[in-house]
Design a protein around this motif. Sequence first.
Motif, mmCIF file in Angstrom:
data_model
loop_
_atom_site.group_PDB
_atom_site.id
_atom_site.type_symbol
_atom_site.label_atom_id
_atom_site.label_comp_id
_atom_site.label_asym_id
_atom_site.label_seq_id
_atom_site.Cartn_x
_atom_site.Cartn_y
_atom_site.Cartn_z
ATOM 1 N N ILE A 34 76.300 54.423 -23.891
ATOM 2 C CA ILE A 34 75.523 54.045 -22.716
ATOM 3 C C ILE A 34 76.329 53.003 -21.954
ATOM 4 O O ILE A 34 76.887 52.075 -22.554
ATOM 5 C CB ILE A 34 74.122 53.509 -23.105
ATOM 6 C CG1 ILE A 34 73.293 53.197 -21.849
ATOM 7 C CG2 ILE A 34 74.214 52.289 -24.005
ATOM 8 C CD1 ILE A 34 71.844 52.883 -22.151
ATOM 9 N N LEU A 62 67.359 51.576 -28.569
ATOM 10 C CA LEU A 62 67.584 51.343 -27.147
ATOM 11 C C LEU A 62 68.203 49.976 -26.950
ATOM 12 O O LEU A 62 68.338 49.194 -27.900
ATOM 13 C CB LEU A 62 66.276 51.444 -26.367
ATOM 14 C CG LEU A 62 65.233 50.330 -26.597
ATOM 15 C CD1 LEU A 62 64.336 50.190 -25.377
ATOM 16 C CD2 LEU A 62 64.364 50.615 -27.825
ATOM 17 N N GLN A 120 68.127 50.029 -18.620
ATOM 18 C CA GLN A 120 67.180 50.413 -19.659
ATOM 19 C C GLN A 120 66.450 49.196 -20.222
ATOM 20 O O GLN A 120 65.232 49.237 -20.462
ATOM 21 C CB GLN A 120 67.908 51.150 -20.780
ATOM 22 C CG GLN A 120 66.967 51.757 -21.813
ATOM 23 C CD GLN A 120 67.700 52.418 -22.958
ATOM 24 O OE1 GLN A 120 68.420 51.752 -23.700
ATOM 25 N NE2 GLN A 120 67.523 53.716 -23.123
ATOM 26 N N LYS A 126 66.864 59.944 -23.382
ATOM 27 C CA LYS A 126 68.211 59.494 -23.715
ATOM 28 C C LYS A 126 68.507 59.675 -25.205
ATOM 29 O O LYS A 126 69.598 60.135 -25.590
ATOM 30 C CB LYS A 126 68.342 58.018 -23.313
ATOM 31 C CG LYS A 126 69.600 57.301 -23.801
ATOM 32 C CD LYS A 126 70.832 57.777 -23.108
ATOM 33 C CE LYS A 126 72.041 56.957 -23.552
ATOM 34 N NZ LYS A 126 73.306 57.571 -23.103
ATOM 35 N N ALA A 158 62.422 48.828 -19.889
ATOM 36 C CA ALA A 158 61.664 48.783 -21.141
ATOM 37 C C ALA A 158 60.901 47.467 -21.265
ATOM 38 O O ALA A 158 59.729 47.458 -21.676
ATOM 39 C CB ALA A 158 62.604 48.969 -22.329
ATOM 40 N N VAL A 169 61.804 56.178 -20.367
ATOM 41 C CA VAL A 169 62.998 55.340 -20.287
ATOM 42 C C VAL A 169 63.859 55.489 -21.535
ATOM 43 O O VAL A 169 65.089 55.385 -21.478
ATOM 44 C CB VAL A 169 62.592 53.857 -20.080
ATOM 45 C CG1 VAL A 169 63.766 52.918 -20.313
ATOM 46 C CG2 VAL A 169 62.044 53.655 -18.673
ATOM 47 N N VAL A 170 63.214 55.773 -22.673
ATOM 48 C CA VAL A 170 63.909 55.760 -23.962
ATOM 49 C C VAL A 170 64.121 57.156 -24.538
ATOM 50 O O VAL A 170 65.246 57.541 -24.890
ATOM 51 C CB VAL A 170 63.116 54.894 -24.977
ATOM 52 C CG1 VAL A 170 63.809 54.885 -26.333
ATOM 53 C CG2 VAL A 170 62.944 53.486 -24.453
ATOM 54 N N GLY A 230 73.905 50.982 -17.345
ATOM 55 C CA GLY A 230 72.794 51.752 -17.890
ATOM 56 C C GLY A 230 72.028 50.971 -18.940
ATOM 57 O O GLY A 230 70.797 51.055 -19.029
ATOM 58 N N CYS A 231 72.740 50.202 -19.739
ATOM 59 C CA CYS A 231 72.102 49.372 -20.763
ATOM 60 C C CYS A 231 71.235 48.295 -20.109
ATOM 61 O O CYS A 231 70.105 48.055 -20.539
ATOM 62 C CB CYS A 231 73.168 48.744 -21.651
ATOM 63 S SG CYS A 231 72.523 47.786 -23.045
ATOM 64 N N THR A 269 57.561 52.700 -28.533
ATOM 65 C CA THR A 269 58.198 53.449 -27.446
ATOM 66 C C THR A 269 57.806 54.924 -27.422
ATOM 67 O O THR A 269 57.888 55.557 -26.361
ATOM 68 C CB THR A 269 59.738 53.365 -27.557
ATOM 69 O OG1 THR A 269 60.156 53.865 -28.835
ATOM 70 C CG2 THR A 269 60.214 51.945 -27.383
#
Length: 349
Positions: free
Chosen positions: A125, A211, A133, A113, A137, A109-110, A129-130, A312
């Motif tokens: 982003i 992120l 994510q 990107k 996360a 996920v992180v 999308g933010c 992460t």
Amino acid sequence: MHIDLEQSKATVHTIRKASTNNTFGSRQLKNHSMELQNSTLGSSFILVGILNDSGFPELLCATVTVLYMLALTSNGLLLLAITMEARLHVPLYLLLGQLSLMDLLFTSVVTPKVLADFLRRENTISFGGCALQMFLALTMGSAEDLLLAFMAYDRFVAICHPLKYMTLMSPRVCWLMVATSWILASLVALGHTMYTMHLPFCMSWEIRHLLCEIPPLLKLACGDTSRYELIIYVTGVTFLLLPISAIVASYTLILFTVLRMPSNEGRKKALVTCSSHLTVVGMFYGAATFMYVLPSSFHSPKQDNIISIFYTIVTPALNPLIYSLRNKEVMGALRRVLGKYRLLVHSTL
């Protein structure tokens, strides 16, 4: 009398005009509010991660790439072995397989990107999308948080009550643990994501973080967020400190049992295994506690960036190596699965 009548008409006209102007002003304010909301929903954030703040971004980028490839390979191989080998269809390896799945999804996920943004020199982003994510996360992190506590309980039962293991850790109980981890984590993540992304952002669109997470986004929000920060603190305590307490209690009882073992070799093996498990647990929970439980005044954005690397990227890469791939049973199963795959390829060719 005539003068009074004219004055009254003038007063009425003025009141009507003022009323019309107020209505027009209200409509303008409403339209402006709608435009502001639409522009917010259509805007993009700028992620200023650790690669942007680092003095050696190329070296750090290469390190992150290696860790990500290691996480993909080790977690993927472990999932393959557990899925394909019937001997590993037991509670311990079912939980380990779920941990590998969570790690694989969490880091994916992180990390891609982050690397893509660095290579393209573009750190934007989208709003949607933010939000996505953040939800993913939070779901993976919270689910892994709960699953690690269930895994500690599994080891406690296996070492301290081996004769009751198949009763206390039946397949039904094991799947209930897995379902509880996923469902509770996704519900909490959905609630926090929806509330956070509905906050008005007026300070800046620059997120000084790896992120999209709640603490750095709250620094961009307008108005007073102290009440919501208290809710985040309570949630953090519930999802972090309670599982940590369960893990510490489980491994403390395991330690007492191990120290009473008559075999020195068995005692040494159990102590090495428990210490390696606790190392990974300490890295994951320590980083998450630093991020979500400590007040923001105790840490800077640069420290948050460094800490976020651990839970992460680093932890997903180390978990399979420490929990499973040093296990002779897992390595034997993996060799058998890969051997069957090679035979299948040769027979096809």
